[in-house]
Write a protein that holds these residues in place. Sequence first.
Motif, mmCIF file in Angstrom:
data_model
loop_
_atom_site.group_PDB
_atom_site.id
_atom_site.type_symbol
_atom_site.label_atom_id
_atom_site.label_comp_id
_atom_site.label_asym_id
_atom_site.label_seq_id
_atom_site.Cartn_x
_atom_site.Cartn_y
_atom_site.Cartn_z
ATOM 1 N N ALA A 1 9.753 7.846 -13.227
ATOM 2 C CA ALA A 1 10.780 8.340 -14.164
ATOM 3 C C ALA A 1 11.611 9.453 -13.543
ATOM 4 N N THR A 2 11.335 9.747 -12.263
ATOM 5 C CA THR A 2 12.004 10.865 -11.575
ATOM 6 C C THR A 2 12.377 10.375 -10.164
ATOM 7 N N ALA A 3 12.783 11.316 -9.302
ATOM 8 C CA ALA A 3 13.011 10.903 -7.909
ATOM 9 C C ALA A 3 11.664 10.692 -7.216
ATOM 10 N N ASP A 4 10.649 11.386 -7.679
ATOM 11 C CA ASP A 4 9.260 11.191 -7.227
ATOM 12 C C ASP A 4 8.371 12.247 -7.899
ATOM 13 N N TYR A 5 7.084 12.039 -7.892
ATOM 14 C CA TYR A 5 6.040 12.942 -8.363
ATOM 15 C C TYR A 5 5.885 12.978 -9.888
ATOM 16 N N GLY A 6 7.007 13.080 -10.623
ATOM 17 C CA GLY A 6 6.911 13.064 -12.079
ATOM 18 C C GLY A 6 6.867 14.448 -12.692
ATOM 19 N N THR A 7 7.076 14.482 -14.018
ATOM 20 C CA THR A 7 7.024 15.749 -14.752
ATOM 21 C C THR A 7 5.662 15.862 -15.443
ATOM 22 N N ASP B 1 0.815 -1.207 0.000
ATOM 23 C CA ASP B 1 0.000 0.000 0.000
ATOM 24 C C ASP B 1 0.849 1.259 0.000
ATOM 25 N N GLN B 2 2.046 1.108 0.598
ATOM 26 C CA GLN B 2 2.879 2.294 0.743
ATOM 27 C C GLN B 2 3.677 2.561 -0.534
ATOM 28 N N TRP B 3 3.611 3.792 -1.017
ATOM 29 C CA TRP B 3 4.354 4.138 -2.227
ATOM 30 C C TRP B 3 5.829 4.286 -1.904
ATOM 31 N N LEU B 4 6.674 3.597 -2.636
ATOM 32 C CA LEU B 4 8.112 3.770 -2.449
ATOM 33 C C LEU B 4 8.684 4.374 -3.713
ATOM 34 N N PRO B 5 9.470 5.427 -3.582
ATOM 35 C CA PRO B 5 10.010 6.071 -4.776
ATOM 36 C C PRO B 5 10.958 5.135 -5.528
ATOM 37 N N PRO B 6 11.228 5.424 -6.814
ATOM 38 C CA PRO B 6 12.029 4.511 -7.633
ATOM 39 C C PRO B 6 13.475 4.369 -7.175
ATOM 40 N N ILE B 7 13.949 5.370 -6.428
ATOM 41 C CA ILE B 7 15.339 5.277 -5.948
ATOM 42 C C ILE B 7 15.452 5.991 -4.613
ATOM 43 N N HIS B 8 16.122 5.356 -3.676
ATOM 44 C CA HIS B 8 16.444 6.049 -2.425
ATOM 45 C C HIS B 8 17.707 5.427 -1.851
ATOM 46 N N ARG B 9 18.230 6.113 -0.831
ATOM 47 C CA ARG B 9 19.468 5.621 -0.219
ATOM 48 C C ARG B 9 19.144 5.061 1.156
ATOM 49 N N ILE C 1 17.332 8.627 -14.036
ATOM 50 C CA ILE C 1 18.682 8.103 -14.305
ATOM 51 C C ILE C 1 19.752 9.146 -13.942
ATOM 52 N N GLY C 2 19.370 10.427 -13.969
ATOM 53 C CA GLY C 2 20.296 11.459 -13.481
ATOM 54 C C GLY C 2 20.584 11.249 -11.994
ATOM 55 N N VAL C 3 19.526 11.057 -11.218
ATOM 56 C CA VAL C 3 19.688 10.846 -9.771
ATOM 57 C C VAL C 3 20.468 9.542 -9.527
ATOM 58 N N ALA C 4 20.132 8.498 -10.289
ATOM 59 C CA ALA C 4 20.826 7.212 -10.124
ATOM 60 C C ALA C 4 22.316 7.376 -10.436
ATOM 61 N N GLY C 5 22.609 8.164 -11.468
ATOM 62 C CA GLY C 5 24.010 8.411 -11.831
ATOM 63 C C GLY C 5 24.757 9.090 -10.688
ATOM 64 N N LEU D 1 20.743 16.338 -5.011
ATOM 65 C CA LEU D 1 20.131 16.239 -6.345
ATOM 66 C C LEU D 1 18.814 15.471 -6.283
ATOM 67 N N LEU D 2 18.782 14.456 -5.439
ATOM 68 C CA LEU D 2 17.538 13.675 -5.294
ATOM 69 C C LEU D 2 16.414 14.566 -4.743
ATOM 70 N N CYS D 3 16.711 15.287 -3.660
ATOM 71 C CA CYS D 3 15.678 16.159 -3.056
ATOM 72 C C CYS D 3 15.267 17.267 -4.013
ATOM 73 N N GLU D 4 16.269 17.821 -4.692
ATOM 74 C CA GLU D 4 16.021 18.928 -5.627
ATOM 75 C C GLU D 4 15.075 18.473 -6.747
ATOM 76 N N ASP D 5 15.239 17.230 -7.192
ATOM 77 C CA ASP D 5 14.402 16.745 -8.285
ATOM 78 C C ASP D 5 12.926 16.708 -7.877
ATOM 79 N N VAL D 6 12.661 16.279 -6.653
ATOM 80 C CA VAL D 6 11.264 16.224 -6.199
ATOM 81 C C VAL D 6 10.690 17.645 -6.133
ATOM 82 N N ALA D 7 11.475 18.574 -5.576
ATOM 83 C CA ALA D 7 11.006 19.967 -5.463
ATOM 84 C C ALA D 7 10.753 20.552 -6.856
#
Length: 349
Positions: free
Chosen positions: A166-172, A3-11, A54-58, A131-137
Amino acid sequence: MTDQWLPPIHRDGDVVVILDQRVLPHREVFLRCTTVKQVVNAIRTMAIRGAPAIGVAGAMALALGARAIVAAETQTFRQKFIRLCEQVRTARPTANNLAWAVERVYSVVVENPRATVAELQNLIQQKADELLCEDVATNLRIGSWGCKVIPRGARVLTYCNAGALATADYGTAVGVIRSAFAADPTVQVYSCETRPFLQGARLTSYELMRAGIPVTLITDNAAGSLMQQKKIDVVVVGADRIAANGDAANKIGTYTMAILARTHDIPFYVAAPRSTIDPSLPDGSEIPIEQRDPKEVTHFQGKPVAPEGVKALNPAFDVTPNKYITGIITEVGILVKPYGKAIRKALEE
Ligand code: MRU
């Protein structure tokens, strides 16, 4: 499905955790990566995909790699780190966000010439986290600008997956839809399946359903007919690289949607962060287009769907000329023609 949404990438401490998008929507499997090689492999094989993701993953890969570098002095660290940057930058060729993220992380080394190796390793990790946080904002801002162009009760067509996955979260593009839906729950979505990798069928419909946003899945071939029947009010897609004149590369088939939208007088928007813009390319003709394994075309889920030995082409992206784009929705506003000027100004902000 949890039920809980997990973003595509986290540390998770020293581990980069990637949701394996190859097995979605049927299974939620998380890859726990501890080396650059594992993250680069996840990018190459599309366990993680989508330009900002993939930017965040890089960036995360570089932080893992930096930590593993054994070097007595900064000079040696720098040389080894440059090699890692190259390895990450070339994991996939089309999305500008990957090269942009590598550049941002590398700037830490350039800007801190007197830092020790241990300090650089920490600063690189901090930059990757940032960069990860910035992407969500950034995506939240794209969403709040973009929802202004979504009419009340709109039937929105989207292509591929430019969503949270396709992003750190939320999407474009999907972020725009999320924001529009939050203000107007009568908004609904048509998601094109997106042959051959089926990002629309497997990923966009999955994440929209999880978000409770009404979505109808269609084949890519059905889009024209729906537009002809006046069932689509607006098209919103993402982008992998935008040239200085506004030509935009996105998933193969996006160009077809843009032409269809123009033919039927339907607004066609591209939603993307400024990190997708490559001001070094005057127009879209030089955007490198990834060619993927023809087997993705000749086979479906490992089973052949075409005669054995048939020749197949599998370009992963196409370029939509700026003239078909109604507006480019960025985190600093909606850019309109003439795009050259609008893009220059957006990049200066
Ligand atoms: O090959 P993919 O799945 O990485 O392609 C993704 C797309 O084309 C997306 O539309 C684009 O990266 C924008 S993601 C916010």
